[in-house]
Design a protein around this motif. Structure first.
Motif, PDB file in Angstrom:
ATOM      1  N   VAL A   1       0.820  -1.214   0.000  1.00 41.81           N
ATOM      2  CA  VAL A   1       0.000   0.000   0.000  1.00 41.81           C
ATOM      3  C   VAL A   1       0.856   1.268   0.000  1.00 41.81           C
ATOM      4  CG1 VAL A   1      -1.863  -1.198   1.222  1.00 41.81           C
ATOM      5  CG2 VAL A   1      -0.313   0.253   2.516  1.00 41.81           C
ATOM      6  N   HIS A   2       2.189   1.092   0.022  1.00 43.07           N
ATOM      7  CA  HIS A   2       3.102   2.248  -0.003  1.00 43.07           C
ATOM      8  C   HIS A   2       2.876   3.172   1.181  1.00 43.07           C
ATOM      9  CE1 HIS A   2       3.797   2.127  -4.642  1.00 43.07           C
ATOM     10  NE2 HIS A   2       4.150   1.031  -4.020  1.00 43.07           N
ATOM     11  N   ALA A   3       2.818   2.636   2.355  1.00 43.07           N
ATOM     12  CA  ALA A   3       2.667   3.513   3.522  1.00 43.07           C
ATOM     13  C   ALA A   3       3.379   2.883   4.711  1.00 43.07           C
ATOM     14  CB  ALA A   3       1.200   3.716   3.857  1.00 43.07           C
ATOM     15  N   TYR A   4       3.888   3.722   5.572  1.00 49.32           N
ATOM     16  CA  TYR A   4       4.489   3.224   6.806  1.00 49.32           C
ATOM     17  C   TYR A   4       4.284   4.248   7.906  1.00 49.32           C
ATOM     18  CZ  TYR A   4       8.447   6.278   5.688  1.00 49.32           C
ATOM     19  OH  TYR A   4       9.234   7.358   5.412  1.00 49.32           O
ATOM     20  N   CYS A   5       4.441   3.796   9.162  1.00 48.21           N
ATOM     21  CA  CYS A   5       4.083   4.665  10.278  1.00 48.21           C
ATOM     22  C   CYS A   5       4.803   4.239  11.559  1.00 48.21           C
ATOM     23  CB  CYS A   5       2.567   4.529  10.481  1.00 48.21           C
ATOM     24  SG  CYS A   5       1.907   5.708  11.636  1.00 48.21           S
ATOM     25  N   SER A   6       5.159   5.234  12.365  1.00 48.53           N
ATOM     26  CA  SER A   6       5.628   4.966  13.730  1.00 48.53           C
ATOM     27  C   SER A   6       5.174   6.157  14.563  1.00 48.53           C
ATOM     28  CB  SER A   6       7.156   4.839  13.770  1.00 48.53           C
ATOM     29  OG  SER A   6       7.765   6.088  13.490  1.00 48.53           O
ATOM     30  N   GLN A   7       5.353   6.074  15.867  1.00 54.03           N
ATOM     31  CA  GLN A   7       4.976   7.229  16.702  1.00 54.03           C
ATOM     32  C   GLN A   7       6.218   7.792  17.370  1.00 54.03           C
ATOM     33  OE1 GLN A   7       1.960   6.575  19.743  1.00 54.03           O
ATOM     34  NE2 GLN A   7       1.390   8.741  19.665  1.00 54.03           N
ATOM     35  N   SER A   8       6.421   9.090  17.253  1.00 53.31           N
ATOM     36  CA  SER A   8       7.619   9.696  17.845  1.00 53.31           C
ATOM     37  C   SER A   8       7.423   9.821  19.358  1.00 53.31           C
ATOM     38  CB  SER A   8       7.874  11.073  17.235  1.00 53.31           C
ATOM     39  OG  SER A   8       6.982  12.016  17.785  1.00 53.31           O
ATOM     40  N   ASP A   9       8.538  10.082  20.050  1.00 52.93           N
ATOM     41  CA  ASP A   9       8.445  10.237  21.503  1.00 52.93           C
ATOM     42  C   ASP A   9       7.633  11.475  21.882  1.00 52.93           C
ATOM     43  OD1 ASP A   9       9.822   7.933  21.882  1.00 52.93           O
ATOM     44  OD2 ASP A   9      11.770   8.894  22.003  1.00 52.93           O
ATOM     45  N   LYS A  10       7.483  12.420  20.934  1.00 54.90           N
ATOM     46  CA  LYS A  10       6.638  13.593  21.195  1.00 54.90           C
ATOM     47  C   LYS A  10       5.160  13.260  21.011  1.00 54.90           C
ATOM     48  CE  LYS A  10       8.968  16.355  18.393  1.00 54.90           C
ATOM     49  NZ  LYS A  10       9.278  17.506  17.559  1.00 54.90           N
ATOM     50  N   GLY A  11       4.852  12.101  20.417  1.00 54.47           N
ATOM     51  CA  GLY A  11       3.469  11.678  20.237  1.00 54.47           C
ATOM     52  C   GLY A  11       2.950  11.819  18.819  1.00 54.47           C
ATOM     53  N   GLU A  12       3.777  12.461  17.933  1.00 51.46           N
ATOM     54  CA  GLU A  12       3.322  12.614  16.549  1.00 51.46           C
ATOM     55  C   GLU A  12       3.395  11.271  15.827  1.00 51.46           C
ATOM     56  OE1 GLU A  12       6.537  15.076  15.564  1.00 51.46           O
ATOM     57  OE2 GLU A  12       5.680  16.887  16.419  1.00 51.46           O
ATOM     58  N   LEU A  13       2.428  11.026  14.936  1.00 51.51           N
ATOM     59  CA  LEU A  13       2.561   9.851  14.079  1.00 51.51           C
ATOM     60  C   LEU A  13       3.413  10.262  12.892  1.00 51.51           C
ATOM     61  CD1 LEU A  13      -1.032   8.681  14.570  1.00 51.51           C
ATOM     62  CD2 LEU A  13       1.001   7.385  15.195  1.00 51.51           C
ATOM     63  N   VAL A  14       4.483   9.517  12.677  1.00 54.91           N
ATOM     64  CA  VAL A  14       5.431   9.824  11.605  1.00 54.91           C
ATOM     65  C   VAL A  14       5.079   8.904  10.439  1.00 54.91           C
ATOM     66  CG1 VAL A  14       7.871   9.935  10.999  1.00 54.91           C
ATOM     67  CG2 VAL A  14       7.168  10.317  13.378  1.00 54.91           C
ATOM     68  N   ILE A  15       4.686   9.521   9.329  1.00 56.03           N
ATOM     69  CA  ILE A  15       4.066   8.751   8.241  1.00 56.03           C
ATOM     70  C   ILE A  15       4.812   9.014   6.940  1.00 56.03           C
ATOM     71  CG2 ILE A  15       1.924   8.540   6.885  1.00 56.03           C
ATOM     72  CD1 ILE A  15       0.453   9.533   9.457  1.00 56.03           C
ATOM     73  N   GLY A  16       5.021   7.947   6.170  1.00 58.22           N
ATOM     74  CA  GLY A  16       5.711   8.135   4.891  1.00 58.22           C
ATOM     75  C   GLY A  16       5.145   7.232   3.824  1.00 58.22           C
ATOM     76  N   ALA A  17       5.681   7.441   2.607  1.00 49.79           N
ATOM     77  CA  ALA A  17       5.158   6.713   1.450  1.00 49.79           C
ATOM     78  C   ALA A  17       6.300   6.334   0.528  1.00 49.79           C
ATOM     79  CB  ALA A  17       4.182   7.615   0.701  1.00 49.79           C
ATOM     80  N   GLY A  18       5.971   5.973  -0.716  1.00 52.12           N
ATOM     81  CA  GLY A  18       6.995   5.718  -1.723  1.00 52.12           C
ATOM     82  C   GLY A  18       7.467   7.041  -2.317  1.00 52.12           C
ATOM     83  N   ILE A  19       8.435   6.934  -3.237  1.00 51.11           N
ATOM     84  CA  ILE A  19       8.958   8.160  -3.851  1.00 51.11           C
ATOM     85  C   ILE A  19       7.933   8.787  -4.787  1.00 51.11           C
ATOM     86  CG2 ILE A  19      11.390   7.535  -3.758  1.00 51.11           C
ATOM     87  CD1 ILE A  19      11.095   6.602  -6.699  1.00 51.11           C
ATOM     88  N   ASP A  20       8.083  10.084  -5.043  1.00 51.05           N
ATOM     89  CA  ASP A  20       7.372  10.713  -6.151  1.00 51.05           C
ATOM     90  C   ASP A  20       8.052  10.198  -7.426  1.00 51.05           C
ATOM     91  OD1 ASP A  20       6.595  12.281  -3.878  1.00 51.05           O
ATOM     92  OD2 ASP A  20       5.892  13.808  -5.265  1.00 51.05           O
ATOM     93  N   ALA A  21       7.252   9.861  -8.431  1.00 50.49           N
ATOM     94  CA  ALA A  21       7.802   9.120  -9.570  1.00 50.49           C
ATOM     95  C   ALA A  21       8.751   9.938 -10.445  1.00 50.49           C
ATOM     96  CB  ALA A  21       6.652   8.602 -10.428  1.00 50.49           C
TER      97      ALA A  21
END
Ligand code: FAD
Ligand code: PYC
Length: 417
Positions: free
Chosen positions: A281-301
């Motif tokens: 699905v080209h997505a990933y996620c973790s939560q930073s120690d500040k509480g933000e969800l850190v979200i990313g994807a694949g490259i722009d083509a």
């Protein structure tokens, strides 16, 4: 000597505008000549300088960074660390890096906020599950911790995830690397910078390399916006600009530069206990120690040097992520940014000497170089100091694009190239 600050010191410094704090490293002026110059001021560059000084006694060296250290991908990446790559060559370098990460905070006496919270790589169909199981077996043969979980075990390990089978991409299983995790990018940069500077390395910021001079096939020096610097060794560690700098000595690298984006949500209470990645699905996620969800994807083509990226990529990645975590749907996005990543055709890096004597390249890490930072710096420093690649660096020599001995890691790169 490390200074420790009490609460009252911190308060006093805050009120005084930080006037009593010692800088952690020297912001050096460039000297007319050095034994070696490293172009770039990211994690790989600083790690290279640190190991050159510490392990090879090379302290008359400089880092030339066109902006500020950590302002490139080092400060823009999502810091996912793991070593679960498919091939032996990759296992050697990413495995070496993970071992170094484990002791790095202590070694640098700097809290790099290393968190081994575990990394899940999800499978959404039988074919993906088979590929991931193959990778688990390959990892184990290389003594890399790796296991396969079914959907129920995924839910037990990561309660926030939905394993509903009634969606476009149901979770049917995942690999888990328990030693994988995240750390704090700027702390790594500052920790390496402080240690390298203390050993005599000059860290020169706002110093853009504009040209490289060579005579009789060997480098002689480097042109910058702050003047000419003589040196017999130049190490290029400039990530998204690898091909631009290589061109300065007439080399054409097999690299494409693409934007890679990430974003963070507003901060919330702890909700996600591990790193979750999905290739499909080209997505990933973790939560930073500040509480933000850190979200990313694949490259722009498309190819680009603008550190932004297109909105369509974010829209797609969020839609995918909400299938995995429907309860994130009310969160607001707080910041979005991009970095320029340098992608090789086999999704593996270049750590290499070149046809120009004294010119060395460390680049092509694409979307996944952060995790390799200390291992890459360690292997590259050895190459620059001794002019020969060691066992870890040798498979990543540039000649592989001629011999065909590629290290094809697209499947394990985890973020689509
Ligand atoms: P950089 O930190 O980019 O350093 C290169 C430096 O060179 C820059 O500071 C730049 O200003 C400087 N420079 C360029 N040209 C010149 C010049 N002419 N003169 C002087 N200086 C110059 N990897 C992972 O393993 N895990 C992740 O979770 C992950 N997430 C990512 C998310 C995003 C959004 C991005 C963009 C990347 C991500 N990566 C990840 C990849 C990772 O960030 C890179 O592979 C890695 O940081 C590259 O390291 P570096 O030190 O070579 O690069
Ligand atoms: O290589 O693990 C990785 C990665 C995660 C996010 C970007 N790259």
């Amino acid at each position: 000597m490390t200074r420790h600050y009490s609460f009252f010191n911190l308060l006093r410094e805050g009120l005084r505008g930080h006037s009593g704090w010692e800088p952690a490293w020297r912001d050096a002026e460039p000297k007319p000549s050095y034994d070696a110059v490293i172009i770039g001021g990211g994690g790989h560059c600083l790690a290279t300088a640190y190991y050159l000084a510490r392990e090879h006694g090379m302290t008359n060296i400089a880092i030339l960074e066109k902006g500020w250290i950590g302002g490139g991908n080092a400060g823009r990446n999502t810091t996912i660390i793991r070593s679960n790559y498919l091939y032996d060559e990759s296992a050697a370098i990413y495995g070496h890096a993970l071992k170094l990460w484990e002791g790095l905070g202590r070694e640098l006496n700097y809290n790099i906020m290393m968190s081994h919270r575990g990394v899940l790589n999800l499978a959404h169909d039988d074919h993906e599950a088979r590929q991931l199981k193959r990778r688990v077996e390959a990892n184990r043969l290389n003594s890399i911790d790796s296991e396969y979980l079914d959907a129920k075990q995924v839910k037990e390990f990561c309660p926030a995830i939905s394993i509903s089978q009634d969606v476009r991409y149901p979770v049917i299983g995942a690999t888990l690397q328990r030693r994988g995790g995240v750390n704090r990018h700027d702390a790594v940069v500052w920790g390496f910078a402080r240690a390298a500077s203390a050993m005599g390395v000059d860290i020169v910021q706002n110093c853009e390399v504009t040209g490289i001079r060579a005579e009789a096939g060997a480098v002689t020096g480097i042109d910058t916006n702050r003047g000419f610097i003589r040196t017999p060794k130049i190490a290029s560690v400039v990530a998204g600009h690898s091909s631009v700098v290589a061109r300065m000595v007439g080399l054409r690298l097999p690299i494409e530069s693409h934007p890679l984006q990430a974003l963070v949500s507003e901060p919330v209470k702890p909700v996600l206990n591990c790193v979750v990645m999905s290739n499909a699905v080209h997505a990933y996620c973790s939560q930073s120690d500040k509480g933000e969800l850190v979200i990313g994807a694949g490259i722009d083509a498309y190819l680009s040097y603008t550190q932004r990226g297109g909105f369509d990529v974010i829209e797609h990645e969020i839609a995918s992520l909400l299938e995995l975590f429907p309860n994130f749907s009310r969160l607001r996005m707080m910041r979005q940014w991009g970095g320029i990543v340098d992608v090789c055709p086999d999704a593996s890096p270049i750590i290499s000497k070149t046809g120009v004597k004294g010119f060395y390249v460390n680049g092509g890490w694409g979307t996944g170089g952060w995790k390799a930072t200390p291992g890459s710096g360690h292997a590259f420093a050895d190459l620059v100091a001794n002019d020969e690649p060691n066992g870890i660096a040798a498979p990543f020599a540039i000649e592989r694009f001629v011999t065909g001995r590629l290290v094809a890691e697209h499947g394990a790169a985890a973020v689509a190239h």
